[in-house]
Write a protein that holds these residues in place. Sequence first.
Motif, mmCIF file in Angstrom:
data_model
loop_
_atom_site.group_PDB
_atom_site.id
_atom_site.type_symbol
_atom_site.label_atom_id
_atom_site.label_comp_id
_atom_site.label_asym_id
_atom_site.label_seq_id
_atom_site.Cartn_x
_atom_site.Cartn_y
_atom_site.Cartn_z
ATOM 1 N N GLY A 53 0.825 -1.202 0.000
ATOM 2 C CA GLY A 53 0.000 0.000 0.000
ATOM 3 C C GLY A 53 0.855 1.247 0.000
ATOM 4 O O GLY A 53 2.077 1.190 0.228
ATOM 5 N N ALA A 54 0.220 2.377 -0.257
ATOM 6 C CA ALA A 54 0.942 3.656 -0.308
ATOM 7 C C ALA A 54 0.087 4.717 0.378
ATOM 8 O O ALA A 54 -0.180 5.776 -0.181
ATOM 9 N N ILE A 55 -0.350 4.412 1.597
ATOM 10 C CA ILE A 55 -1.328 5.284 2.239
ATOM 11 C C ILE A 55 -0.815 6.707 2.448
ATOM 12 O O ILE A 55 -1.600 7.646 2.483
ATOM 13 N N SER A 56 0.501 6.887 2.510
ATOM 14 C CA SER A 56 1.023 8.252 2.699
ATOM 15 C C SER A 56 0.714 9.122 1.479
ATOM 16 O O SER A 56 0.831 10.343 1.552
ATOM 17 N N GLN A 57 0.345 8.473 0.371
ATOM 18 C CA GLN A 57 0.102 9.257 -0.848
ATOM 19 C C GLN A 57 -1.375 9.338 -1.249
ATOM 20 O O GLN A 57 -1.719 10.069 -2.183
ATOM 21 N N TYR A 58 -2.255 8.610 -0.565
ATOM 22 C CA TYR A 58 -3.643 8.555 -1.035
ATOM 23 C C TYR A 58 -4.348 9.914 -0.969
ATOM 24 O O TYR A 58 -5.249 10.176 -1.748
ATOM 25 N N ASN A 59 -3.966 10.738 -0.010
ATOM 26 C CA ASN A 59 -4.669 12.023 0.155
ATOM 27 C C ASN A 59 -3.877 13.216 -0.382
ATOM 28 O O ASN A 59 -4.296 14.352 -0.197
ATOM 29 N N THR A 60 -2.732 12.940 -1.008
ATOM 30 C CA THR A 60 -1.927 14.078 -1.465
ATOM 31 C C THR A 60 -2.517 14.668 -2.744
ATOM 32 O O THR A 60 -3.049 13.936 -3.584
ATOM 33 N N THR A 61 -2.413 15.964 -2.853
ATOM 34 C CA THR A 61 -2.934 16.618 -4.058
ATOM 35 C C THR A 61 -1.791 17.156 -4.921
ATOM 36 O O THR A 61 -1.990 17.487 -6.071
ATOM 37 N N VAL A 62 -0.591 17.214 -4.326
ATOM 38 C CA VAL A 62 0.555 17.682 -5.117
ATOM 39 C C VAL A 62 1.462 16.502 -5.455
ATOM 40 O O VAL A 62 1.646 15.602 -4.647
ATOM 41 N N LEU A 63 1.995 16.522 -6.661
ATOM 42 C CA LEU A 63 2.883 15.461 -7.112
ATOM 43 C C LEU A 63 4.147 15.466 -6.254
ATOM 44 O O LEU A 63 4.775 16.509 -6.075
ATOM 45 N N GLN A 64 4.503 14.276 -5.709
ATOM 46 C CA GLN A 64 5.706 14.216 -4.875
ATOM 47 C C GLN A 64 6.916 13.901 -5.736
ATOM 48 O O GLN A 64 6.814 13.246 -6.764
ATOM 49 N N LYS A 65 8.065 14.388 -5.267
ATOM 50 C CA LYS A 65 9.314 14.110 -5.995
ATOM 51 C C LYS A 65 10.218 13.259 -5.136
ATOM 52 O O LYS A 65 10.028 13.168 -3.943
ATOM 53 N N GLY A 66 11.283 12.653 -5.722
ATOM 54 C CA GLY A 66 12.256 11.764 -5.086
ATOM 55 C C GLY A 66 12.425 12.003 -3.590
ATOM 56 O O GLY A 66 11.618 12.714 -3.025
ATOM 57 N N PRO A 67 13.373 11.430 -2.879
ATOM 58 C CA PRO A 67 14.549 10.737 -3.440
ATOM 59 C C PRO A 67 14.170 9.483 -4.243
ATOM 60 O O PRO A 67 13.145 8.875 -3.988
ATOM 61 N N TYR A 68 15.012 9.198 -5.201
ATOM 62 C CA TYR A 68 14.738 8.098 -6.123
ATOM 63 C C TYR A 68 15.428 6.819 -5.667
ATOM 64 O O TYR A 68 16.495 6.852 -5.069
ATOM 65 N N ILE A 69 14.758 5.702 -5.953
ATOM 66 C CA ILE A 69 15.185 4.443 -5.341
ATOM 67 C C ILE A 69 16.066 3.572 -6.249
ATOM 68 O O ILE A 69 16.528 2.529 -5.817
ATOM 69 N N GLN A 70 16.299 4.028 -7.487
ATOM 70 C CA GLN A 70 17.020 3.134 -8.401
ATOM 71 C C GLN A 70 18.424 2.766 -7.919
ATOM 72 O O GLN A 70 18.801 1.587 -7.979
ATOM 73 N N PRO A 71 19.234 3.731 -7.408
ATOM 74 C CA PRO A 71 20.594 3.321 -7.001
ATOM 75 C C PRO A 71 20.604 2.178 -5.972
ATOM 76 O O PRO A 71 21.248 1.147 -6.230
ATOM 77 N N PRO A 72 19.871 2.271 -4.834
ATOM 78 C CA PRO A 72 19.917 1.109 -3.932
ATOM 79 C C PRO A 72 19.325 -0.154 -4.556
ATOM 80 O O PRO A 72 19.786 -1.260 -4.283
ATOM 81 N N MET A 73 18.299 0.002 -5.423
ATOM 82 C CA MET A 73 17.731 -1.188 -6.079
ATOM 83 C C MET A 73 18.811 -1.910 -6.884
ATOM 84 O O MET A 73 18.895 -3.139 -6.875
ATOM 85 N N ILE A 74 19.641 -1.144 -7.568
ATOM 86 C CA ILE A 74 20.676 -1.762 -8.416
ATOM 87 C C ILE A 74 21.796 -2.338 -7.547
ATOM 88 O O ILE A 74 22.118 -3.523 -7.631
ATOM 89 N N PHE A 75 22.354 -1.486 -6.692
ATOM 90 C CA PHE A 75 23.595 -1.906 -6.030
ATOM 91 C C PHE A 75 23.356 -2.960 -4.947
ATOM 92 O O PHE A 75 24.252 -3.723 -4.619
ATOM 93 N N LYS A 76 22.135 -3.019 -4.428
ATOM 94 C CA LYS A 76 21.820 -4.088 -3.455
ATOM 95 C C LYS A 76 21.085 -5.247 -4.138
ATOM 96 O O LYS A 76 20.670 -6.195 -3.480
ATOM 97 N N GLU A 77 20.863 -5.124 -5.432
ATOM 98 C CA GLU A 77 20.190 -6.164 -6.225
ATOM 99 C C GLU A 77 18.874 -6.586 -5.564
ATOM 100 O O GLU A 77 18.642 -7.750 -5.252
ATOM 101 N N LEU A 78 18.006 -5.574 -5.333
ATOM 102 C CA LEU A 78 16.751 -5.814 -4.629
ATOM 103 C C LEU A 78 15.657 -6.273 -5.584
ATOM 104 O O LEU A 78 15.723 -6.013 -6.790
ATOM 105 N N ARG A 79 14.648 -6.896 -5.021
ATOM 106 C CA ARG A 79 13.451 -7.255 -5.791
ATOM 107 C C ARG A 79 12.257 -6.548 -5.148
ATOM 108 O O ARG A 79 12.027 -6.678 -3.949
#
Length: 329
Positions: A241-267
């Motif tokens: 779930g993403a409940i922290s975002q369900y009531n937001t009206t403004v588009l949220q920006k990063g931090p972006y998750i790609q670097p840890p996804m790559i370097f820790k080889e996450l799924r």
Amino acid sequence: MVTAKAWALKKHFEGLPKTSDFELKTIELPKLKDGELLLQSVFLSVDPYMRPYSRRDMKEGDIMIGTQVARVVESKNPAFTVGAFVLADRGWRTHFISDGKGLYFLPSPWPESLPRSLALGTVGMPGLTAYFGLLEVCKVKPGETVLVTAAAGAVGSVVGQIAKIAGCKVVGCAGSDAKVAYLKKIGFDEAFNYKTVASLDEALRKASPDGYDCFFDNVGGEFSSIAVNHMKKYGRIAVCGAISQYNTTVLQKGPYIQPPMIFKELRMEGFIVSRWNDRREEGLKALMKWIMEGKVKYHEQVTEGFANMPAAFIGMLQGENLGKAVVKV
Ligand code: NDP
């Protein structure tokens, strides 16, 4: 003639829902035809999904979506006897007529010691979400460390307890000190209040200096972006779930998750509990067994009165519930 009360969506939600977004309607129900039954809602569920799904699936004026535990009060359908309890998906209504399709009998025999409202929570959709999300998406193994957000809620509290049954160390976070105390009481190894810690980064490190093998994410947003950096190599993230975002009206920006996804080889895998509809019985049986054995504890936030459905829903979105938020009609 039976008059049902029902809550309609008067106006699509902008930001946090308001009581003025709802309208109470009365509906005269016709006499039963052969094959039909009349049901009365006993407990109704208020769930986070109603917030995003109302925008996706509903138009203004529609009756609010949702599930209930209902009792058969009149029946012209031989498969349903008067007095039987079923799980239905008929929205925020006190009474409704059904032809029997789409109704589920509660697990039988239902133990006398348990409230039937649990069929909306720990022995229902939220419990199944915890069960399949943890066992099939995270695929937890004994000795691993599991992080759970919205940990004191309907799904999160079950996730943590199943992870303990599976032999894991469990870290949970929640939005009040009372919730943190509850998490420790039901067996979480570490718990912290994400609203009051000086640094989320430091709190996550302190709770598990070696990092996390699995992250059961109910919240999304900033917390998740920070938590991803604390995953161990080959860690698994179940995006529930993403409940922290369900009531937001403004588009949220990063931090972006790609670097840890790559370097820790996450799924990282998103999921919807209905993926395992064909294994519903298995999940419910396991959850009921663990409750009866005292291995899974439950707490419910019961709001009294159908008139208070909007308040219960808005309160749940703001974290007023400990465990599953339900309304007793
Ligand atoms: P909960 O019982 O956990 O109630 C919602 C809780 O979310 C609140 O009590 C509050 O707790 C927390 N919360 C609210 N706003 C925020 C925020 N901004 N940041 C962090 N936490 C917040 O609800 P459920 O257990 O029913 O659902 C939990 C999550 O699981 C939701 O995101 C829901 O959409 C998702 N879900 C997904 C399913 C699926 O199939 N994928 C099925 C069922 C649920 P606190 O006081 O700790 O902030």
